[in-house]
Each structure stands twice: as C-alpha cells, then as structure tokens.
Design a protein around this motif. Structure first.
Motif, PDB file in Angstrom:
ATOM      1  N   ILE A   1      80.056  13.272  62.269  1.00  0.00           N
ATOM      2  CA  ILE A   1      78.772  13.457  61.591  1.00  0.00           C
ATOM      3  C   ILE A   1      77.665  12.991  62.541  1.00  0.00           C
ATOM      4  N   PRO A   2      76.844  13.875  63.052  1.00  0.00           N
ATOM      5  CA  PRO A   2      75.827  13.483  64.028  1.00  0.00           C
ATOM      6  C   PRO A   2      74.879  12.413  63.495  1.00  0.00           C
ATOM      7  N   GLU A   3      74.456  11.528  64.371  1.00  0.00           N
ATOM      8  CA  GLU A   3      73.497  10.482  64.016  1.00  0.00           C
ATOM      9  C   GLU A   3      72.071  11.002  64.246  1.00  0.00           C
ATOM     10  N   THR A   4      71.744  12.062  63.541  1.00  0.00           N
ATOM     11  CA  THR A   4      70.434  12.684  63.709  1.00  0.00           C
ATOM     12  C   THR A   4      69.674  12.667  62.388  1.00  0.00           C
ATOM     13  N   GLU A   5      68.372  12.613  62.484  1.00  0.00           N
ATOM     14  CA  GLU A   5      67.550  12.486  61.280  1.00  0.00           C
ATOM     15  C   GLU A   5      67.680  13.686  60.353  1.00  0.00           C
ATOM     16  N   ASP A   6      67.891  14.878  60.925  1.00  0.00           N
ATOM     17  CA  ASP A   6      67.941  16.062  60.074  1.00  0.00           C
ATOM     18  C   ASP A   6      69.228  16.162  59.254  1.00  0.00           C
TER      19      ASP A   6
ATOM     20  N   ALA B   1      70.523  12.856  53.831  1.00  0.00           N
ATOM     21  CA  ALA B   1      71.497  12.069  53.076  1.00  0.00           C
ATOM     22  C   ALA B   1      72.935  12.433  53.408  1.00  0.00           C
ATOM     23  N   ASN B   2      73.147  13.551  54.066  1.00  0.00           N
ATOM     24  CA  ASN B   2      74.506  13.985  54.395  1.00  0.00           C
ATOM     25  C   ASN B   2      74.950  13.316  55.690  1.00  0.00           C
ATOM     26  N   SER B   3      75.054  12.004  55.649  1.00  0.00           N
ATOM     27  CA  SER B   3      75.202  11.237  56.870  1.00  0.00           C
ATOM     28  C   SER B   3      75.881   9.897  56.604  1.00  0.00           C
ATOM     29  N   LEU B   4      76.542   9.371  57.625  1.00  0.00           N
ATOM     30  CA  LEU B   4      77.029   7.994  57.587  1.00  0.00           C
ATOM     31  C   LEU B   4      75.983   7.035  58.116  1.00  0.00           C
ATOM     32  N   THR B   5      74.905   7.587  58.671  1.00  0.00           N
ATOM     33  CA  THR B   5      73.795   6.793  59.211  1.00  0.00           C
ATOM     34  C   THR B   5      72.483   7.331  58.654  1.00  0.00           C
ATOM     35  N   PRO B   6      72.289   7.264  57.339  1.00  0.00           N
ATOM     36  CA  PRO B   6      71.114   7.894  56.723  1.00  0.00           C
ATOM     37  C   PRO B   6      69.806   7.333  57.290  1.00  0.00           C
ATOM     38  N   PRO B   7      68.884   8.200  57.669  1.00  0.00           N
ATOM     39  CA  PRO B   7      67.604   7.722  58.193  1.00  0.00           C
ATOM     40  C   PRO B   7      66.645   7.365  57.062  1.00  0.00           C
TER      41      PRO B   7
ATOM     42  N   SER C   1      63.290   9.638  47.475  1.00  0.00           N
ATOM     43  CA  SER C   1      61.880   9.304  47.297  1.00  0.00           C
ATOM     44  C   SER C   1      61.515   7.998  47.999  1.00  0.00           C
ATOM     45  N   THR C   2      62.405   7.015  47.962  1.00  0.00           N
ATOM     46  CA  THR C   2      62.105   5.732  48.601  1.00  0.00           C
ATOM     47  C   THR C   2      61.934   5.892  50.098  1.00  0.00           C
ATOM     48  N   CYS C   3      62.750   6.730  50.718  1.00  0.00           N
ATOM     49  CA  CYS C   3      62.712   6.913  52.176  1.00  0.00           C
ATOM     50  C   CYS C   3      61.930   8.146  52.596  1.00  0.00           C
ATOM     51  N   ASP C   4      61.292   8.806  51.619  1.00  0.00           N
ATOM     52  CA  ASP C   4      60.438   9.950  51.929  1.00  0.00           C
ATOM     53  C   ASP C   4      61.175  10.994  52.777  1.00  0.00           C
ATOM     54  N   VAL C   5      62.355  11.387  52.322  1.00  0.00           N
ATOM     55  CA  VAL C   5      63.188  12.343  53.049  1.00  0.00           C
ATOM     56  C   VAL C   5      62.584  13.744  52.928  1.00  0.00           C
ATOM     57  N   PRO C   6      62.362  14.445  54.046  1.00  0.00           N
ATOM     58  CA  PRO C   6      61.805  15.799  53.987  1.00  0.00           C
ATOM     59  C   PRO C   6      62.642  16.704  53.084  1.00  0.00           C
ATOM     60  N   THR C   7      61.986  17.585  52.394  1.00  0.00           N
ATOM     61  CA  THR C   7      62.667  18.439  51.416  1.00  0.00           C
ATOM     62  C   THR C   7      63.647  19.416  52.058  1.00  0.00           C
ATOM     63  N   ASP C   8      63.465  19.735  53.352  1.00  0.00           N
ATOM     64  CA  ASP C   8      64.387  20.669  53.998  1.00  0.00           C
ATOM     65  C   ASP C   8      65.577  19.954  54.643  1.00  0.00           C
ATOM     66  N   TYR C   9      65.695  18.630  54.456  1.00  0.00           N
ATOM     67  CA  TYR C   9      66.858  17.874  54.905  1.00  0.00           C
ATOM     68  C   TYR C   9      67.809  17.721  53.720  1.00  0.00           C
ATOM     69  N   PRO C  10      69.115  17.564  53.970  1.00  0.00           N
ATOM     70  CA  PRO C  10      70.062  17.369  52.866  1.00  0.00           C
ATOM     71  C   PRO C  10      69.668  16.195  51.981  1.00  0.00           C
ATOM     72  N   GLN C  11      69.776  16.385  50.686  1.00  0.00           N
ATOM     73  CA  GLN C  11      69.370  15.371  49.713  1.00  0.00           C
ATOM     74  C   GLN C  11      70.554  14.589  49.150  1.00  0.00           C
ATOM     75  N   HIS C  12      71.766  14.997  49.511  1.00  0.00           N
ATOM     76  CA  HIS C  12      72.963  14.329  49.010  1.00  0.00           C
ATOM     77  C   HIS C  12      74.029  14.287  50.104  1.00  0.00           C
ATOM     78  N   LEU C  13      74.970  13.341  49.982  1.00  0.00           N
ATOM     79  CA  LEU C  13      76.111  13.294  50.887  1.00  0.00           C
ATOM     80  C   LEU C  13      77.145  14.302  50.401  1.00  0.00           C
ATOM     81  N   LEU C  14      77.503  15.237  51.266  1.00  0.00           N
ATOM     82  CA  LEU C  14      78.367  16.342  50.877  1.00  0.00           C
ATOM     83  C   LEU C  14      79.690  16.394  51.627  1.00  0.00           C
TER      84      LEU C  14
END
Length: 483
Positions: A193-198, A201-207, A434-447
């Motif tokens: 799972i890449p450690e990239t901001e995009d 939420a679909n990440s082990l290192t959520p930005p 909402s707390t981390c102001d995640v862009p709407t075009d980034y994954p919103q859940h861990l999948l």
C-alpha cells in the motif's frame, strides 16, 4: 567457651535453619523490569515485550481464537538518512577531533571502537547482524505466531498488507517466511500500500491535511534539558576542551540503541547515568504523546481509519472476512490506533515541566522497534460466569491490555457487542474525513482488506534496496504520484 566469632556463626546457623534455607522460593522477589536499559531507549532500541498486568497471554480455557488481526511496526533498523545520521556523524567528528586523547575515563573505549555506520546504503533499512537485528525479530515473530495461531490457517493463500517503505516491506516478508515456512513463496500474497497522500483513508499510513496543534518546543522540557546539560558538564569536566553541548549529548545517546540494533553490545550505554537515560526516554514519551498520541488534535481521527475497518472484520467474522489479517506500518501509524481504541490514554496530559512517573504512556512499552498490536476474536463456550459468544481482546507487545470501559469477558476480554458499541461509537464521533479535511476525490474508507491482490510477485526482493516498494498499489494498478 565460645568466642565472639563462634557466637555469631552459631547465631547465623540457627537463624538460617529457622528462617532460611530449605526449598527454593516459588516466586522471585526481584522484579527488575524497570532497571532494564532497553526500557529507556524509547522507540529506537531493540524490541522488548510489554510488562504485563499479570493477565495470561494464553487463550482463556473455555475459548478459542477464531480470528486474529495484527498491525506490526518494522523491526530494528539503522538511523534515518536525512536527519539522525548527519547529526550522529557531526557529533562523532567532534569527539574524533578532540585535541587530547581519551586515555581513560568514560570515553576511553573510543580508542578501539569502530562505528557501525560505515555503509550509507543501509541507512533507514532493517538491520541484519547481531542478536537484536530487525530481520531476525520479524522472522521470529512469524515463527511464534505460527505456533500460536497456526490452527487458523487452512492451507489457502493469505494476504499480507504492508506500507510502501522498504524496511516495512522487508519486515513483512521476513514475518511471512517465519509464519508460512516453505509455503511462503506460494501461499502469501504481499500487498503493498503506497505511502502517498492520494491513498486517503485506503491506507496503512493515512495522511492528515490539518496542521498539528503542538509547538516544536515540546521537545525542550525542563527535566529533559537539565539532564542533558548535566551530562555535557560532566563529560566536559572529565575532558577539558571537549565542549560538548546538551544537543551533542542527546545525539550521542542515540548511538546506544542504534548500535544494539546491529551488535550484541554497546559501550555508549555506560557513558551516561541512569538518571540521564530516564530523561532521554521521556523525550520520546513527550514526542509520541503530543505528535502521534492523545496530545494531538488529529491522532485519534487518523487511528480510527484502522480501528473502524478492523471492527468491520471482527463483526463479519472469520467465515466471511477471513481468519488471518497481518499488516505492517510505522510507529507513528500505530500509536494513533491505540488512541482511537481508547487504550493507554493518561487521565491527564503528559506534563512538560516534570516527569510523570505514574503515566501509562511510556513509548518503550508501547511501540519499541518491532512493536505490534493484535486484536483477537474469541469464540467462547458458556461457563457459570460467562455466556457463550464472541469476545474481543487487545494484545500489545505480547501483553493483554484490557479496555477500561469493557473487561467483563473471559481473561478480561470484552463481549464483541460491547466492543462494537465502544469502538464504533468512537470512530463515528472522530470522523477521519472531516477532521483531517480529506479531499473528496481521495478514498474515504479503508478498502484493501476486502479488495486485495492475490499475487506472489512481491514476496521477494527483486531490485536494489530503496523505496521501490511504491511502484505499485495493492490492486496491481500503475503507481500514481500524489497531487
């Protein structure tokens, strides 16, 4: 007539017969975990198991683990290349350029000591030599967990999820080799799972796109600074003209844990006093508490990404969601998870003007090298005390850590229904997006726990050591750079 010496000897003999001797003690009266210097190396030194509350690590007699979910930090490593390594080199040069010789005293060993930092290509990577090395730590953990959880493996392929850092990936590989043995090459599916901001939420290192509310000055707490200044003064008096600063002392102290990551012995441990090592540890307690723990304005929300996803796995159960879930990431990705779960949260903020001796937030106990959190789903039969059903419990560094709000199950576990209310309520209230102001075009859940790649292509190293792990995502799609 008995002389005085004979009288004393006879008294000692009588007292020994009356009050001592006989069979050996059933339990040792020496409880010395707190004196082990490894417990004062913060998050930088060799792995140590957590000091337990006395709750058995074994599964309660009337229960069986039917699902296990683990997140594991990379093992012991070399210093990072961009920050720690240059500081270490600069501090060592100050010693090497000292006009007089270290003919005796605290630093006499420098006349024969050889640095373990000679290969810059290994910076930031897992260590491979010495009894504490990171690759061995990971492999041994895999072997231990095969013995503990091997009954959950049905011989089919199992995904292993790892973030895109080389040292994390190497840890995951070695764990897999230890757990699956000869079957690793065909039965483990390494998902990177890449450690990239995009990744969102679909990440082990959520930005998190919201800045920290903690000032950098937190590192300069009075009790810590005083000890470092004292150490500098002591060494400067011992070696006139050396002119070490408090910053030099902190940097040189880093050599002890890092050297032990590669060797069986470090002379740097003896250069500094016990009081100075305790202050050293507290610098890391403060750092993690305020930047990746309960003192951060965003930490719990970040941790809720994983706590919420694993809650779904536990409720779906082993038949639907799978029995084995192994993930690998960094220390600052796991401490937010503990906070989101409500584990080891101090009753008051960690003080900056004195050391809080009673706080449960000691990072060497929470997330040393190779630190790991395990969530166990227990299938338990009915007893006179407990009803039949599913329970959850948390194990941190091989010690059971009960939930303060829910410990009314076998082995102080929590009924899964109560765990769902407890953790689910927290995750909903925290609201990572909402707390981390995640862009709407980034994954919103861990999948990826439900959408993973069934390939063995990444089980082994194919390229030179480096951060090549970020070249592909978990689903095999071409790597896309962050915006």
């Amino acid at each position: 007539m008995l002389n005085a010496i004979s009288v004393l000897a006879l008294a000692a003999l009588v007292n020994g017969q009356l009050y001592g001797g006989g069979p050996e003690k059933q339990f040792s009266q020496k409880i010395d975990d707190g004196y082990n210097l490894l417990k004062h190396f913060g998050h930088l030194g060799p792995h140590t198991d957590r000091q337990s509350y006395g709750i058995s690590r074994d599964t309660p007699a009337q229960c069986e683990v039917d699902q296990v979910i683990m997140v594991h930090r990379h093992g012991e490593r070399y210093p990072d290349a961009s920050d720690t390594y240059p500081q270490l080199v600069e501090a060592l040069e100050k010693l090497y350029n000292y006009s007089d010789q270290f003919t005796s005293g605290s630093l006499e060993f420098l006349n024969t000591w050889e640095s373990f930092l000679n290969d810059e290509a290994m910076l930031e990577q897992e260590t491979y030599s010495g009894p504490y090395n990171g690759l061995k730590t990971a492999f041994d953990r895999g072997v231990d967990y095969r013995a503990r959880y091997g009954h959950l493996w049905d011989g089919e392929g199992v995904p292993i999820f790892t973030s895109g850092s080389q040292r994390v990936l190497d840890t995951a590989r070695r764990f897999g080799e230890g757990f699956f043995g000869y079957n690793y090459s065909s039965k483990a599916y390494m998902n990177i799972i890449p450690e990239t901001e995009d990744q969102g939420a679909n990440s082990l290192t959520p930005p998190c796109f919201v800045p920290s509310n903690v000032p950098f000055s937190i590192f300069f707490a009075p009790p810590v600074l005083a000890s470092f200044f004292d150490a500098a003064d002591r060494l400067n008096r011992e070696y006139p003209g050396l002119n070490l600063t408090a910053t030099d002392v902190k940097t040189l102290m880093n050599l002890a844990p890092y050297e032990l990551n590669t060797r069986p012995y470090t002379p740097w441990a003896d250069v500094f006093t016990r009081d100075e090592w305790i202050a050293y540890r507290y610098t890391f307690d403060l750092a993690f508490y305020y930047f990746a723990g309960p003192g951060s304005n965003t930490s719990a929300a970040v941790g809720s990404v994983y706590s919420n996803a694993t809650l779904a796995l536990l409720n779906q159960g082993p038949e639907k969601a799978g029995k084995l879930h192994f993930s690998f990431a960094h220390d600052t990705n796991i401490t937010p998870i503990l906070y989101a779960l409500g584990l080891l949260v101090p009753e008051r903020p960690l003080p900056k003007d004195y050391i809080d001796w009673t706080s449960p937030y000691k990072i060497s106990d929470i997330m040393p090298m190779g630190g790991h959190l395990v969530l166990e789903r227990l299938a338990c039969n009915a007893t006179a005390k407990y009803p039949k059903g599913s329970y959850a419990r948390a194990v941190l560094n091989e010690a059971v850590v009960p939930f303060n709000e829910c410990q009314n199950g076998p082995g102080f576990s929590c009924p899964l229904s109560n765990y769902t209310e407890l953790v689910g309520g927290r995750a909903q209230a925290l609201d990572y997006v909402s707390t981390c102001d995640v862009p709407t075009d980034y994954p919103q859940h861990l999948l990826f726990f439900w959408n993973y790649n069934k390939t063995t292509d990444f089980n082994y190293q194919k390229d030179p050591i480096g951060y090549q792990a970020n070249l592909i995502t978990w689903d095999g799609k071409p790597f896309k750079k962050s915006k």
